[in-house]
Write a protein that holds these residues in place. Structure first.
Motif, PDB file in Angstrom:
ATOM      1  N   GLU A  26       0.956  -1.248   0.000  1.00  0.00           N
ATOM      2  CA  GLU A  26       0.047   0.072  -0.110  1.00  0.00           C
ATOM      3  C   GLU A  26       0.834   1.262  -0.074  1.00  0.00           C
ATOM      4  N   LEU A  27       1.936   1.283   0.570  1.00  0.00           N
ATOM      5  CA  LEU A  27       2.870   2.530   0.757  1.00  0.00           C
ATOM      6  C   LEU A  27       3.282   2.843  -0.684  1.00  0.00           C
ATOM      7  N   ALA A  28       3.871   1.438  -1.276  1.00  0.00           N
ATOM      8  CA  ALA A  28       4.208   1.707  -2.481  1.00  0.00           C
ATOM      9  C   ALA A  28       3.284   2.239  -3.565  1.00  0.00           C
ATOM     10  N   LEU A  29       2.036   1.919  -3.508  1.00  0.00           N
ATOM     11  CA  LEU A  29       0.740   2.355  -4.077  1.00  0.00           C
ATOM     12  C   LEU A  29       0.927   3.814  -3.842  1.00  0.00           C
ATOM     13  N   TRP A  30       0.814   4.197  -2.743  1.00  0.00           N
ATOM     14  CA  TRP A  30       0.805   5.764  -2.208  1.00  0.00           C
ATOM     15  C   TRP A  30       1.967   6.525  -3.052  1.00  0.00           C
ATOM     16  N   ASP A  31       2.952   5.985  -2.986  1.00  0.00           N
ATOM     17  CA  ASP A  31       4.194   6.661  -3.420  1.00  0.00           C
ATOM     18  C   ASP A  31       4.098   6.842  -4.860  1.00  0.00           C
ATOM     19  N   LEU A  32       3.829   5.837  -5.523  1.00  0.00           N
ATOM     20  CA  LEU A  32       3.358   5.729  -7.041  1.00  0.00           C
ATOM     21  C   LEU A  32       2.575   6.875  -7.510  1.00  0.00           C
ATOM     22  N   ALA A  33       1.333   6.897  -6.543  1.00  0.00           N
ATOM     23  CA  ALA A  33       0.358   8.083  -6.816  1.00  0.00           C
ATOM     24  C   ALA A  33       0.791   9.478  -6.727  1.00  0.00           C
ATOM     25  N   GLY A  34       1.488   9.717  -5.756  1.00  0.00           N
ATOM     26  CA  GLY A  34       2.198  10.895  -5.490  1.00  0.00           C
ATOM     27  C   GLY A  34       3.120  11.443  -6.518  1.00  0.00           C
ATOM     28  N   ARG A  35       3.920  10.438  -7.089  1.00  0.00           N
ATOM     29  CA  ARG A  35       5.065  10.630  -7.992  1.00  0.00           C
ATOM     30  C   ARG A  35       4.191  10.905  -9.270  1.00  0.00           C
ATOM     31  N   ARG A  36       3.435  10.166  -9.529  1.00  0.00           N
ATOM     32  CA  ARG A  36       2.443  10.257 -10.780  1.00  0.00           C
ATOM     33  C   ARG A  36       1.751  11.610 -10.925  1.00  0.00           C
ATOM     34  N   LEU A  37       1.226  12.045  -9.947  1.00  0.00           N
ATOM     35  CA  LEU A  37       0.493  13.404  -9.810  1.00  0.00           C
ATOM     36  C   LEU A  37       1.336  14.443  -9.318  1.00  0.00           C
ATOM     37  N   GLY A  38       2.523  14.193  -9.168  1.00  0.00           N
ATOM     38  CA  GLY A  38       3.444  15.413  -8.722  1.00  0.00           C
ATOM     39  C   GLY A  38       3.304  16.045  -7.373  1.00  0.00           C
ATOM     40  N   LEU A  39       2.704  15.388  -6.688  1.00  0.00           N
ATOM     41  CA  LEU A  39       2.229  15.759  -4.970  1.00  0.00           C
ATOM     42  C   LEU A  39       2.818  15.022  -4.059  1.00  0.00           C
ATOM     43  N   PRO A  40       3.359  15.345  -2.976  1.00  0.00           N
ATOM     44  CA  PRO A  40       3.573  14.597  -1.672  1.00  0.00           C
ATOM     45  C   PRO A  40       2.365  13.834  -1.211  1.00  0.00           C
ATOM     46  N   VAL A  41       2.329  12.598  -0.638  1.00  0.00           N
ATOM     47  CA  VAL A  41       1.237  11.962  -0.203  1.00  0.00           C
ATOM     48  C   VAL A  41       0.707  12.705   0.802  1.00  0.00           C
ATOM     49  N   TRP A  42       1.383  13.613   1.704  1.00  0.00           N
ATOM     50  CA  TRP A  42       0.683  14.059   2.745  1.00  0.00           C
ATOM     51  C   TRP A  42      -0.476  15.291   2.441  1.00  0.00           C
ATOM     52  N   LYS A  43      -0.241  15.751   1.075  1.00  0.00           N
ATOM     53  CA  LYS A  43      -0.824  16.788   0.402  1.00  0.00           C
ATOM     54  C   LYS A  43      -2.276  15.950  -0.035  1.00  0.00           C
ATOM     55  N   LEU A  44      -1.833  14.716  -0.663  1.00  0.00           N
ATOM     56  CA  LEU A  44      -3.030  13.824  -1.074  1.00  0.00           C
ATOM     57  C   LEU A  44      -4.193  13.732   0.084  1.00  0.00           C
ATOM     58  N   LEU A  45      -3.539  13.451   1.388  1.00  0.00           N
ATOM     59  CA  LEU A  45      -4.177  13.090   2.495  1.00  0.00           C
ATOM     60  C   LEU A  45      -4.953  14.073   3.192  1.00  0.00           C
ATOM     61  N   GLY A  46      -4.818  15.520   2.647  1.00  0.00           N
ATOM     62  CA  GLY A  46      -5.504  16.594   3.137  1.00  0.00           C
ATOM     63  C   GLY A  46      -4.767  17.684   3.640  1.00  0.00           C
ATOM     64  N   GLY A  47      -3.423  17.489   4.096  1.00  0.00           N
ATOM     65  CA  GLY A  47      -2.606  18.343   4.639  1.00  0.00           C
ATOM     66  C   GLY A  47      -3.150  19.213   5.779  1.00  0.00           C
ATOM     67  N   VAL A  48      -3.617  18.641   6.776  1.00  0.00           N
ATOM     68  CA  VAL A  48      -3.925  19.346   7.798  1.00  0.00           C
ATOM     69  C   VAL A  48      -2.737  19.984   8.532  1.00  0.00           C
ATOM     70  N   ARG A  49      -1.569  19.811   8.645  1.00  0.00           N
ATOM     71  CA  ARG A  49      -0.458  20.688   9.089  1.00  0.00           C
ATOM     72  C   ARG A  49       0.757  20.119   8.125  1.00  0.00           C
ATOM     73  N   ASP A  50       2.011  20.857   8.142  1.00  0.00           N
ATOM     74  CA  ASP A  50       3.112  20.568   7.326  1.00  0.00           C
ATOM     75  C   ASP A  50       4.332  20.532   8.355  1.00  0.00           C
ATOM     76  N   LYS A  51       3.996  20.652   9.466  1.00  0.00           N
ATOM     77  CA  LYS A  51       5.203  20.013  10.599  1.00  0.00           C
ATOM     78  C   LYS A  51       4.431  19.669  12.122  1.00  0.00           C
TER      79      LYS A  51
END
Length: 379
Positions: free
Chosen positions: A100-125
């Motif tokens: 599942e983590l490899a699938l998330w990593d692929l999705a982020g790389r394919r879309l050009g976004l960090p996974v935490w942004k795809l999850l909603g990005g409540v906070r960046d630190k």
């Protein structure tokens, strides 16, 4: 889909019970799972070789994933999870998590976004707490209450927002010892003062009476949470303990059953803070569900362990206070990079925060050139 077994180095040694301690540099093997879609985008996940072995991939993972849309993570995860029933225990949650983590990593790389942004990005630190190694018998290491106190002062000076002690466990000659645990906790509290949140992860095999004795000492010392003093298969033992303490009981860490088992802990009143790990729960999706389950009951959910996937989940939830940074020891340089990484996954800033990576995918900077050069087997 491919997996590579490669050589790398570590300065950590394992005792007979599997606890990490400082050691001399040694060679170890790790594995890298790589998923590639039809357009050439790739997603990767580092894993223990046992969890992405050739037989596991051939028997379960390849039949589910090959020819499918890698963005259908939920459907693919459910199909893998259903295969666990007939796999005689060989298809564990750590394998599901690696895929599942490899699938998330692929999705982020394919879309050009960090996974935490795809999850909603409540906070960046996220504020970090220092999580120590288990106690030992190394002079000046973590061999005495005074050692823990001196180390705690250094950790506070580095900016950590809280400190969690792992005290002595077998095969240390005098462990387990409630008296020594209490002395260490008292020494650290005196060293850092009343305002630094402290937590204890105690020996997993204490009896009810021992766990209660230690817990009442934590009450007097003003500790924030109390973790895994007893074997976790007995929900009623933790319910009994939580009802008698002011210190918050956190759990479970190791029980099987993902969020379903944690729902039982909540409804039984066996914990005050829920606990979940991304690798041990089957991935980012199950960990998020667990955090949301806790949120529905007005509870915090603290994530066990570190890493890029854990940071991604922490960025997406509001009911988890800290990132666990460790395991730390006076004689171990936690920030020394292993040769298969180009940069640290979770560096600590001067104010004690870990920042989420802006890089696409999970944000792990793997040195694929090194990994390819040190590969000893692939499948």
């Amino acid at each position: 889909m491919s997996a590579q077994l490669f050589r790398t180095r570590t300065r950590l040694a394992l005792d007979p019970d599997g606890h990490e301690h400082p050691g001399d540099a040694r060679e170890v093997t790790r594995a890298l799972l790589t998923l590639t879609d039809g357009e050439g985008h790739q997603g990767r996940c580092l894993a223990d070789p046992a969890h992405i072995g050739r037989e596991l991939l051939d028997a379960h993972v390849r039949p589910v994933l090959l020819g499918q849309d890698p963005l259908d993570r939920g459907r693919l995860w459910q199909q893998l999870a259903r295969r666990q029933r007939g796999s005689a225990g060989t298809l564990g949650n750590r394998t599901l998590a690696a895929v599942e983590l490899a699938l998330w990593d692929l999705a982020g790389r394919r879309l050009g976004l960090p996974v935490w942004k795809l999850l909603g990005g409540v906070r960046d630190k996220v504020p970090a707490y220092a999580s120590t190694m288990c106690g030992d018998e190394i002079p000046g290491g973590l061999s005495s209450p005074e050692d823990y106190a001196a180390f705690a002062e250094k950790l506070v000076a580095q900016g950590y927002h809280a400190i969690k002690l792992h005290t002595w466990m077998p095969p240390v000659s005098f462990a387990p010892s409630v008296a020594m645990d209490i002395r260490a906790c008292a020494a650290v509290r005196e060293a850092v003062g009343p305002d630094v949140p402290l937590m204890l992860d105690a020996n997993h095999w204490y009896s009810r009476a021992e766990a209660l004795q230690l817990g009442r000492a934590l009450d007097r010392l003003g500790f924030h949470w109390y973790e895994e003093p007893m074997e976790e298969s007995s929900v009623q033992s933790y319910r009994w303990l939580a009802q008698q303490l002011d210190t918050l009981v956190i759990g479970p860490e190791t029980v099987e059953g993902r969020m379903q088992a944690r729902a039982e802990w909540i409804t039984a009143g066996a914990c005050d803070i829920l606990r979940v790990g991304v690798p041990t729960s089957g991935g980012i999706g199950p960990a998020l569900k667990t955090a949301h389950l806790a949120e529905a009951f007005g509870m915090d959910c603290e994530l066990h362990g570190g890493g890029a996937a854990t940071l991604a989940v922490l960025s997406a939830v509001g009911n988890s206070r800290w990132y666990e940074r460790g395991l730390l020891h006076p004689f171990h340089d936690f920030d020394e990079l292993p040769p298969h990484l180009l940069r640290a996954t979770a560096p600590l800033d001067a104010d004690g925060y870990v920042h989420l990576s802006p890089e696409p995918g999970l944000g792990e900077a793997l040195d694929t050139g090194y990994i390819d050069a040190e590969t000893v087997a692939s499948w």
